[in-house]
Design a protein around this motif. Structure first.
Motif, PDB file in Angstrom:
ATOM      1  N   HIS A   1      -4.679  -5.272  -7.091  1.00  0.00           N
ATOM      2  CA  HIS A   1      -6.071  -5.392  -6.682  1.00  0.00           C
ATOM      3  C   HIS A   1      -6.264  -4.879  -5.256  1.00  0.00           C
ATOM      4  O   HIS A   1      -7.273  -4.249  -4.935  1.00  0.00           O
ATOM      5  CB  HIS A   1      -6.529  -6.847  -6.793  1.00  0.00           C
ATOM      6  CG  HIS A   1      -7.997  -7.046  -6.624  1.00  0.00           C
ATOM      7  ND1 HIS A   1      -8.596  -8.278  -6.503  1.00  0.00           N
ATOM      8  CD2 HIS A   1      -9.011  -6.148  -6.533  1.00  0.00           C
ATOM      9  CE1 HIS A   1      -9.892  -8.133  -6.349  1.00  0.00           C
ATOM     10  NE2 HIS A   1     -10.175  -6.849  -6.360  1.00  0.00           N
ATOM     11  N   LEU A   2      -5.303  -5.145  -4.380  1.00  0.00           N
ATOM     12  CA  LEU A   2      -5.397  -4.667  -3.001  1.00  0.00           C
ATOM     13  C   LEU A   2      -5.482  -3.145  -2.964  1.00  0.00           C
ATOM     14  O   LEU A   2      -6.372  -2.579  -2.325  1.00  0.00           O
ATOM     15  CB  LEU A   2      -4.186  -5.142  -2.197  1.00  0.00           C
ATOM     16  CG  LEU A   2      -4.086  -4.602  -0.765  1.00  0.00           C
ATOM     17  CD1 LEU A   2      -5.249  -5.099   0.079  1.00  0.00           C
ATOM     18  CD2 LEU A   2      -2.748  -5.000  -0.138  1.00  0.00           C
ATOM     19  N   ALA A   3      -4.568  -2.479  -3.642  1.00  0.00           N
ATOM     20  CA  ALA A   3      -4.570  -1.018  -3.650  1.00  0.00           C
ATOM     21  C   ALA A   3      -5.843  -0.470  -4.293  1.00  0.00           C
ATOM     22  O   ALA A   3      -6.451   0.495  -3.792  1.00  0.00           O
ATOM     23  CB  ALA A   3      -3.337  -0.499  -4.387  1.00  0.00           C
TER      24      ALA A   3
ATOM     25  N   ARG B   1      -8.859   1.926  -2.513  1.00  0.00           N
ATOM     26  CA  ARG B   1      -9.289   3.194  -3.107  1.00  0.00           C
ATOM     27  C   ARG B   1     -10.777   3.163  -3.458  1.00  0.00           C
ATOM     28  O   ARG B   1     -11.484   4.163  -3.306  1.00  0.00           O
ATOM     29  CB  ARG B   1      -8.455   3.487  -4.352  1.00  0.00           C
ATOM     30  CG  ARG B   1      -7.008   3.852  -4.040  1.00  0.00           C
ATOM     31  CD  ARG B   1      -6.313   4.458  -5.257  1.00  0.00           C
ATOM     32  NE  ARG B   1      -4.990   4.968  -4.908  1.00  0.00           N
ATOM     33  CZ  ARG B   1      -3.860   4.318  -5.118  1.00  0.00           C
ATOM     34  NH1 ARG B   1      -3.880   3.119  -5.682  1.00  0.00           N
ATOM     35  NH2 ARG B   1      -2.704   4.854  -4.771  1.00  0.00           N
ATOM     36  N   LEU B   2     -11.242   2.027  -3.938  1.00  0.00           N
ATOM     37  CA  LEU B   2     -12.641   1.912  -4.339  1.00  0.00           C
ATOM     38  C   LEU B   2     -13.578   2.125  -3.169  1.00  0.00           C
ATOM     39  O   LEU B   2     -14.507   2.941  -3.238  1.00  0.00           O
ATOM     40  CB  LEU B   2     -12.903   0.542  -4.972  1.00  0.00           C
ATOM     41  CG  LEU B   2     -14.362   0.245  -5.343  1.00  0.00           C
ATOM     42  CD1 LEU B   2     -14.809   1.152  -6.473  1.00  0.00           C
ATOM     43  CD2 LEU B   2     -14.536  -1.213  -5.730  1.00  0.00           C
ATOM     44  N   ILE B   3     -13.357   1.406  -2.073  1.00  0.00           N
ATOM     45  CA  ILE B   3     -14.309   1.539  -0.965  1.00  0.00           C
ATOM     46  C   ILE B   3     -14.158   2.883  -0.265  1.00  0.00           C
ATOM     47  O   ILE B   3     -15.092   3.347   0.375  1.00  0.00           O
ATOM     48  CB  ILE B   3     -14.231   0.367   0.029  1.00  0.00           C
ATOM     49  CG1 ILE B   3     -12.945   0.392   0.835  1.00  0.00           C
ATOM     50  CG2 ILE B   3     -14.428  -0.960  -0.659  1.00  0.00           C
ATOM     51  CD1 ILE B   3     -13.017  -0.506   2.048  1.00  0.00           C
ATOM     52  N   ASN B   4     -12.998   3.509  -0.412  1.00  0.00           N
ATOM     53  CA  ASN B   4     -12.825   4.832   0.169  1.00  0.00           C
ATOM     54  C   ASN B   4     -13.699   5.866  -0.542  1.00  0.00           C
ATOM     55  O   ASN B   4     -14.006   6.917   0.025  1.00  0.00           O
ATOM     56  CB  ASN B   4     -11.358   5.264   0.101  1.00  0.00           C
ATOM     57  CG  ASN B   4     -11.085   6.518   0.901  1.00  0.00           C
ATOM     58  OD1 ASN B   4     -11.577   6.667   2.022  1.00  0.00           O
ATOM     59  ND2 ASN B   4     -10.308   7.427   0.351  1.00  0.00           N
ATOM     60  N   THR B   5     -14.140   5.569  -1.765  1.00  0.00           N
ATOM     61  CA  THR B   5     -15.049   6.463  -2.483  1.00  0.00           C
ATOM     62  C   THR B   5     -16.494   6.279  -2.038  1.00  0.00           C
ATOM     63  O   THR B   5     -17.380   7.013  -2.462  1.00  0.00           O
ATOM     64  CB  THR B   5     -14.972   6.221  -4.004  1.00  0.00           C
ATOM     65  OG1 THR B   5     -15.503   4.910  -4.304  1.00  0.00           O
ATOM     66  CG2 THR B   5     -13.547   6.325  -4.510  1.00  0.00           C
TER      67      THR B   5
ATOM     68  N   LEU C   1       0.816  -1.214   0.000  1.00  0.00           N
ATOM     69  CA  LEU C   1       0.000   0.000   0.000  1.00  0.00           C
ATOM     70  C   LEU C   1       0.851   1.266   0.000  1.00  0.00           C
ATOM     71  O   LEU C   1       0.568   2.212  -0.740  1.00  0.00           O
ATOM     72  CB  LEU C   1      -0.946  -0.012   1.206  1.00  0.00           C
ATOM     73  CG  LEU C   1      -2.025  -1.103   1.173  1.00  0.00           C
ATOM     74  CD1 LEU C   1      -2.790  -1.147   2.483  1.00  0.00           C
ATOM     75  CD2 LEU C   1      -2.976  -0.912   0.002  1.00  0.00           C
ATOM     76  N   THR C   2       1.892   1.294   0.830  1.00  0.00           N
ATOM     77  CA  THR C   2       2.712   2.503   0.890  1.00  0.00           C
ATOM     78  C   THR C   2       3.447   2.749  -0.428  1.00  0.00           C
ATOM     79  O   THR C   2       3.634   3.899  -0.840  1.00  0.00           O
ATOM     80  CB  THR C   2       3.721   2.427   2.047  1.00  0.00           C
ATOM     81  OG1 THR C   2       4.496   1.233   1.935  1.00  0.00           O
ATOM     82  CG2 THR C   2       3.004   2.437   3.390  1.00  0.00           C
ATOM     83  N   MET C   3       3.846   1.670  -1.106  1.00  0.00           N
ATOM     84  CA  MET C   3       4.507   1.829  -2.402  1.00  0.00           C
ATOM     85  C   MET C   3       3.569   2.400  -3.445  1.00  0.00           C
ATOM     86  O   MET C   3       4.007   2.917  -4.476  1.00  0.00           O
ATOM     87  CB  MET C   3       5.067   0.490  -2.881  1.00  0.00           C
ATOM     88  CG  MET C   3       6.286   0.001  -2.108  1.00  0.00           C
ATOM     89  SD  MET C   3       6.819  -1.654  -2.630  1.00  0.00           S
ATOM     90  CE  MET C   3       7.240  -1.346  -4.350  1.00  0.00           C
ATOM     91  N   ARG C   4       2.255   2.309  -3.187  1.00  0.00           N
ATOM     92  CA  ARG C   4       1.268   2.817  -4.138  1.00  0.00           C
ATOM     93  C   ARG C   4       0.581   4.084  -3.634  1.00  0.00           C
ATOM     94  O   ARG C   4      -0.506   4.429  -4.082  1.00  0.00           O
ATOM     95  CB  ARG C   4       0.263   1.707  -4.458  1.00  0.00           C
ATOM     96  CG  ARG C   4       0.871   0.620  -5.334  1.00  0.00           C
ATOM     97  CD  ARG C   4       0.094  -0.687  -5.288  1.00  0.00           C
ATOM     98  NE  ARG C   4       0.693  -1.641  -6.229  1.00  0.00           N
ATOM     99  CZ  ARG C   4       1.794  -2.334  -5.969  1.00  0.00           C
ATOM    100  NH1 ARG C   4       2.421  -2.175  -4.808  1.00  0.00           N
ATOM    101  NH2 ARG C   4       2.280  -3.185  -6.859  1.00  0.00           N
ATOM    102  N   GLY C   5       1.223   4.738  -2.688  1.00  0.00           N
ATOM    103  CA  GLY C   5       0.750   6.042  -2.248  1.00  0.00           C
ATOM    104  C   GLY C   5      -0.385   6.033  -1.249  1.00  0.00           C
ATOM    105  O   GLY C   5      -1.044   7.055  -1.045  1.00  0.00           O
TER     106      GLY C   5
END
Length: 221
Positions: free
Chosen positions: A104-106, A110-114, A16-20
């Motif tokens: 898919h994890l990242a 992001r998806l559910i955060n929307t 996750l951290t590698m993907r911001g």
């Protein structure tokens, strides 16, 4: 992020951290997860279902009770885990298998955060059909919260939309079936959520089954 396996937490944190995506805290069991969520107020919690001291179901219930704006994404080892249905009914926004790809994890976080639900309507329908009768719910699972069951608050069109959602139709499929624009369908869906105090589509599908709009094991709508 709550998981009793240190390697899982470390791996997911790196991904996750590698993907911001900032990981603001970690927990080794459900009790720690509830306390960390209360203190840190995260946007999203990755919650393992099976943990010592307090399992992910009870932890998710408490986290969402304390912070209704938080989104909980359940982690499980097995597809169609018998705990997943209860997690959705409690208000979780979806679930992931632990062998999920980094991309898919990242994307899921992001998806559910929307504010969307991770599960596709067809997968949610399959889960609900299997577990809505209650026979496979874990014996020690927390009581599901009372959901707004007064469907008389809905207009005839909204009731039709909710029934079709329970049958597994996406917004695009609803638009075609009802000869409406997708924008109009989204408006109906949003009003259903507001009137029935539902968090997302997953809970709407669960409610459609539990109120009898759709019957478990019945044909697809």
């Amino acid at each position: 992020m709550a998981d009793d396996q240190a390697l899982v937490r470390t791996g997911f944190r790196l991904i996750l951290t590698m993907r911001g995506i900032d990981v603001v805290g970690e927990a080794t069991d459900g009790a720690e997860a509830v306390e960390a969520a209360r203190r840190l107020r995260p946007d999203v919690v990755l919650m393992d279902i099976r943990m010592p001291n307090m399992d992910g179901l009870e932890a998710a219930r408490r986290v969402l009770e304390q912070n209704p704006d938080c989104r909980v994404l359940m982690l499980t080892t097995f597809d169609l885990d018998r705990y997943v249905y209860a997690a959705l009914a409690l208000g979780a926004s979806g679930f992931l298998l632990k062998d999920v790809t980094p991309e898919h994890l990242a994307a899921a976080v992001r998806l559910i955060n929307t504010g969307d639900a991770l599960l596709s309507p067809s997968i949610t329908r399959r889960l609900v059909e299997r577990f809505a009768s209650g026979g496979d719910r874990p014996a020690h699972a927390p009581e599901l919260p009372a959901v707004h069951r007064d469907l008389t608050a809905l207009t005839p069109r909204e009731l039709e939309v909710l029934t079709l959602m329970g049958g597994g139709l996406s917004n695009a499929e609803l638009a075609r079936r009802l000869t409406l624009s997708e924008a109009t369908v989204k408006t109906h869906v949003a009003r259903i959520f507001a009137k029935l105090a539902l968090r997302d589509r997953a809970q709407a599908v669960v409610l459609a089954y539990e109120t009898g709009l759709v019957s478990p094991g019945g044909p697809a709508t």
